[in-house]
Design an enzyme around this catalytic site. Structure first.
Site, PDB file in Angstrom:
ATOM      1  N   ILE A  16      13.628  12.688 -13.867  1.00 51.53           N
ATOM      2  CA  ILE A  16      13.651  12.038 -15.175  1.00 51.53           C
ATOM      3  C   ILE A  16      12.291  12.105 -15.873  1.00 51.53           C
ATOM      4  CG2 ILE A  16      13.096   9.676 -14.450  1.00 51.53           C
ATOM      5  CD1 ILE A  16      15.945  10.615 -16.843  1.00 51.53           C
ATOM      6  N   GLY A  17      11.232  12.449 -15.124  1.00 55.40           N
ATOM      7  CA  GLY A  17       9.899  12.565 -15.712  1.00 55.40           C
ATOM      8  C   GLY A  17       8.867  11.629 -15.122  1.00 55.40           C
ATOM      9  N   LYS A  18       9.171  11.040 -13.958  1.00 55.77           N
ATOM     10  CA  LYS A  18       8.212  10.121 -13.316  1.00 55.77           C
ATOM     11  C   LYS A  18       6.877  10.790 -13.043  1.00 55.77           C
ATOM     12  CE  LYS A  18      10.753   9.225  -9.753  1.00 55.77           C
ATOM     13  NZ  LYS A  18      11.929  10.051 -10.068  1.00 55.77           N
ATOM     14  N   LYS A  40       2.181   8.576  -3.951  1.00 61.12           N
ATOM     15  CA  LYS A  40       3.638   8.729  -3.944  1.00 61.12           C
ATOM     16  C   LYS A  40       4.005   8.380  -2.509  1.00 61.12           C
ATOM     17  CE  LYS A  40       7.550  11.544  -5.223  1.00 61.12           C
ATOM     18  NZ  LYS A  40       8.123  10.867  -6.372  1.00 61.12           N
ATOM     19  N   ASP A  57       5.482  17.087  -6.295  1.00 61.87           N
ATOM     20  CA  ASP A  57       5.015  15.900  -7.013  1.00 61.87           C
ATOM     21  C   ASP A  57       3.682  15.403  -6.449  1.00 61.87           C
ATOM     22  OD1 ASP A  57       7.406  16.092  -8.386  1.00 61.87           O
ATOM     23  OD2 ASP A  57       8.328  14.345  -7.425  1.00 61.87           O
ATOM     24  N   GLU A 118       3.692   6.308  -7.775  1.00 60.36           N
ATOM     25  CA  GLU A 118       4.952   6.888  -8.246  1.00 60.36           C
ATOM     26  C   GLU A 118       6.056   6.633  -7.229  1.00 60.36           C
ATOM     27  OE1 GLU A 118       7.064  11.172  -9.056  1.00 60.36           O
ATOM     28  OE2 GLU A 118       4.909  11.046  -9.436  1.00 60.36           O
ATOM     29  N   VAL A 120      10.165   7.003  -5.850  1.00 61.35           N
ATOM     30  CA  VAL A 120      10.986   8.146  -5.455  1.00 61.35           C
ATOM     31  C   VAL A 120      12.400   7.917  -5.975  1.00 61.35           C
ATOM     32  CG1 VAL A 120      11.489   7.138  -3.179  1.00 61.35           C
ATOM     33  CG2 VAL A 120      11.706   9.614  -3.508  1.00 61.35           C
ATOM     34  N   GLY A 121      12.989   8.944  -6.579  1.00 59.00           N
ATOM     35  CA  GLY A 121      14.344   8.803  -7.116  1.00 59.00           C
ATOM     36  C   GLY A 121      14.403   7.753  -8.206  1.00 59.00           C
TER      37      GLY A 121
END
Length: 155
Positions: A16-18, A40, A57, A118, A120-121
């Site tokens: 989605i753009g995280k 992350k 990521d 950040e 996850v999912g």
């Protein structure tokens, strides 16, 4: 000393753009002269390159920080399979523990003035049978940045 600036970046779903938003925040903070690190804590989907496991990521975040830290600290759960984290962890014989993530966060926060974390999912992705990423965000005590796709119903 611990980080005085921090955000937990999550989204309505995966892809989605995280990472774009997280990297943008890290970049802006670094450009402002702030010592910034990124985490992350759980990354699902890794490939072996040059003898080490990499997640795209995680690598993108690491490229933006001005406080580089070991990946086992910034990503304590680097899972190989690109699946739901609790499933990937189970397949690898790993138990994702929020307490361990919190310990890593404290160490990262002690090394920087700002930390971008950040998720996850999506926001309620299970990490175990009893905890999800919303629980992680709550226990970190960071303001949440929710990345939302521009589509019908997302206000």
């Amino acid at each position: 000393m611990s980080a005085s600036i921090g955000y937990f970046v999550t989204g309505t779903d995966t892809e989605i753009g995280k990472t774009l938003v997280s990297c943008t925040l890290v970049h802006a903070l670094a450009q402002a002269g702030i010592r910034v690190a990124a985490m992350k804590p759980v990354a699902a989907g890794a490939e072996l390159r040059d003898g080490a496991w990499h997640n795209e990521d995680v690598d993108l975040l690491a490229a933006e920080v001005n406080v580089p830290l070991p990946v086992d600290l910034t990503t304590p759960y680097l899972l190989r399979d690109a699946a739901a984290p609790h499933i990937a962890a189970e397949q690898e014989g790993v138990r994702i523990e929020i307490a361990h993530i919190l310990d890593c966060y404290k160490r990262v926060a002690a090394a920087a003035d700002a930390v971008i974390v950040e998720g996850v999912g999506g926001f309620r992705v299970p990490l175990s049978a009893s905890e999800d990423t919303a629980d992680l965000a709550q226990q970190l005590g960071l303001p949440v940045v929710l990345v939302v796709g521009m589509r019908l119903g997302c206000l």
